[in-house]
Motif scaffolding. Structure first.
Motif, PDB file in Angstrom:
ATOM      1  N   ARG A  60       0.927  -1.234  -0.144  1.00  0.00           N
ATOM      2  CA  ARG A  60      -0.048  -0.070  -0.204  1.00  0.00           C
ATOM      3  C   ARG A  60       0.976   1.458  -0.018  1.00  0.00           C
ATOM      4  O   ARG A  60       1.888   1.220   0.522  1.00  0.00           O
ATOM      5  CB  ARG A  60      -0.743   0.051   1.115  1.00  0.00           C
ATOM      6  CG  ARG A  60      -2.016  -0.723   1.286  1.00  0.00           C
ATOM      7  CD  ARG A  60      -2.777  -0.866   2.544  1.00  0.00           C
ATOM      8  NE  ARG A  60      -3.908  -1.977   2.294  1.00  0.00           N
ATOM      9  CZ  ARG A  60      -5.093  -1.376   2.093  1.00  0.00           C
ATOM     10  NH1 ARG A  60      -5.413  -0.230   1.620  1.00  0.00           N
ATOM     11  NH2 ARG A  60      -5.935  -2.651   2.230  1.00  0.00           N
ATOM     12  N   LEU A  62       2.236   4.578   1.298  1.00  0.00           N
ATOM     13  CA  LEU A  62       2.858   4.793   2.914  1.00  0.00           C
ATOM     14  C   LEU A  62       1.718   5.309   3.805  1.00  0.00           C
ATOM     15  O   LEU A  62       1.501   4.912   5.087  1.00  0.00           O
ATOM     16  CB  LEU A  62       4.101   5.664   2.929  1.00  0.00           C
ATOM     17  CG  LEU A  62       4.682   6.008   4.207  1.00  0.00           C
ATOM     18  CD1 LEU A  62       5.291   4.876   4.807  1.00  0.00           C
ATOM     19  CD2 LEU A  62       5.688   7.081   4.099  1.00  0.00           C
ATOM     20  N   TYR A  76       7.476   2.287   8.963  1.00  0.00           N
ATOM     21  CA  TYR A  76       6.519   1.842   7.964  1.00  0.00           C
ATOM     22  C   TYR A  76       7.380   1.775   6.714  1.00  0.00           C
ATOM     23  O   TYR A  76       8.088   2.991   6.434  1.00  0.00           O
ATOM     24  CB  TYR A  76       5.411   2.948   7.802  1.00  0.00           C
ATOM     25  CG  TYR A  76       4.375   2.648   8.956  1.00  0.00           C
ATOM     26  CD1 TYR A  76       3.223   1.809   9.128  1.00  0.00           C
ATOM     27  CD2 TYR A  76       4.671   3.435  10.185  1.00  0.00           C
ATOM     28  CE1 TYR A  76       2.497   1.650  10.091  1.00  0.00           C
ATOM     29  CE2 TYR A  76       3.737   3.545  11.230  1.00  0.00           C
ATOM     30  CZ  TYR A  76       2.621   2.560  11.145  1.00  0.00           C
ATOM     31  OH  TYR A  76       1.505   2.600  12.166  1.00  0.00           O
ATOM     32  N   GLY A  78       5.891   1.767   2.541  1.00  0.00           N
ATOM     33  CA  GLY A  78       4.982   1.467   1.746  1.00  0.00           C
ATOM     34  C   GLY A  78       5.445   1.389   0.262  1.00  0.00           C
ATOM     35  O   GLY A  78       6.709   1.334  -0.031  1.00  0.00           O
ATOM     36  N   LYS A 125      -1.195   4.528  -6.011  1.00  0.00           N
ATOM     37  CA  LYS A 125      -0.489   5.005  -4.697  1.00  0.00           C
ATOM     38  C   LYS A 125       0.585   5.663  -4.876  1.00  0.00           C
ATOM     39  O   LYS A 125       1.560   5.728  -4.134  1.00  0.00           O
ATOM     40  CB  LYS A 125       0.027   3.334  -4.398  1.00  0.00           C
ATOM     41  CG  LYS A 125      -1.202   2.323  -4.126  1.00  0.00           C
ATOM     42  CD  LYS A 125      -0.490   0.977  -3.725  1.00  0.00           C
ATOM     43  CE  LYS A 125      -0.159   0.281  -4.702  1.00  0.00           C
ATOM     44  NZ  LYS A 125       0.221  -1.121  -4.541  1.00  0.00           N
TER      45      LYS A 125
END
Length: 256
Positions: A60, A62, A76, A78, A125
């Motif tokens: 996905r 970020l 995280y 992404g 995205k």
């Protein structure tokens, strides 16, 4: 867990986890994918443990995965590791060529104009995209899928198969495996393998890069109902809800 002797509470643990299909069950629409309450509680408990370093590595975008996990102060990644943000806000964005970036918006538009129909849709995205065709009728699904692949590749992006979807990623030598190594080196140094234990869990082909790159220095888990699926993982979890048991085992190990 057969690997119970791998962990001990005196040795720090880096816990690297995928989101969709791992922490959260796959939904018909990724907008409707959420962790259950028990997994969310476990993850929050592990995130604040002083011996556990938690990182979520997702396909996905970020900001999307950050909003779904909702835990501050963790790392995280992404877009399969193209975007990384550590707990203190430090960013690592893979440098993409300007020419490639210039192809992204036209590619999204062409996909929307030509193959976003019959239940299919484009998940934009920003750095990469996913073409979802789960709800497309069988008699037109293959045709739309082939056209989507042709459009994506005509703009210089790579395609790969996901769960009833096509991933479109920049043609760069970067993936979840290299992102995992970068995250571990940034947090623990070049000799991270001598200092910590590592667990990685994921459910699809993009996670195999991490499983491959972490071989011999971690324990990896592949969520896969099909026993015939080839994997680099050390262990298989035949059901997504068994990830909750994995997290419970980790919590127990570091609380005993």
């Amino acid at each position: 867990m057969r690997s119970c002797s791998y962990l001990n509470k005196k040795t720090p643990l880096a816990l690297l986890l995928d989101y969709d299909g791992t922490l959260a069950a796959i939904a018909d629409n990724p907008k409707n994918t959420y962790m259950n309450v028990d997994v969310e509680k476990l993850l929050n408990q592990l995130a604040v443990h002083p011996q556990i370093f938690l990182s979520i590595i997702s396909g996905r975008g970020l900001r999307d995965v950050q909003s779904r996990i909702g835990i501050k102060g963790i790392t995280y990644a992404g877009n399969h590791g193209l975007e990384i943000e550590s707990g203190d806000g430090t960013r690592h964005d893979y440098p993409l060529a300007a020419e490639l970036k210039n192809h992204y918006a036209p590619m999204v538009k062409e996909l929307i104009d030509n193959v976003q129909k019959n239940g299919a849709w484009v998940e934009d995205k920003t750095v990469s995209l996913t073409y979802h065709y789960r709800d497309v009728p069988a008699d037109v699904s293959e045709l739309q899928k082939k056209l989507a692949i042709r459009i994506i590749e005509s703009h210089g992006y790579r395609t790969s198969q996901a769960h009833d979807a096509i991933e479109a990623k920049p043609p760069v030598n970067w993936h979840k495996g290299k992102a995992s190594l970068l995250i571990l080196k940034d947090r623990f140094g070049d000799d991270w393998a001598d200092k910590i234990k590592v667990i990685f869990a994921g459910d699809d082909n993009t996670d195999e890069d991490a499983m491959r790159f972490l071989q011999g220095s971690s324990k990896t888990f592949r969520v896969a109902a099909d026993p015939e699926i080839q994997t680099y993982a050390d262990f298989r979890l035949p059901q997504q809800d068994l990830v909750e048991d994995l997290l419970k085992w980790i919590r127990k190990t570091y609380s005993d």
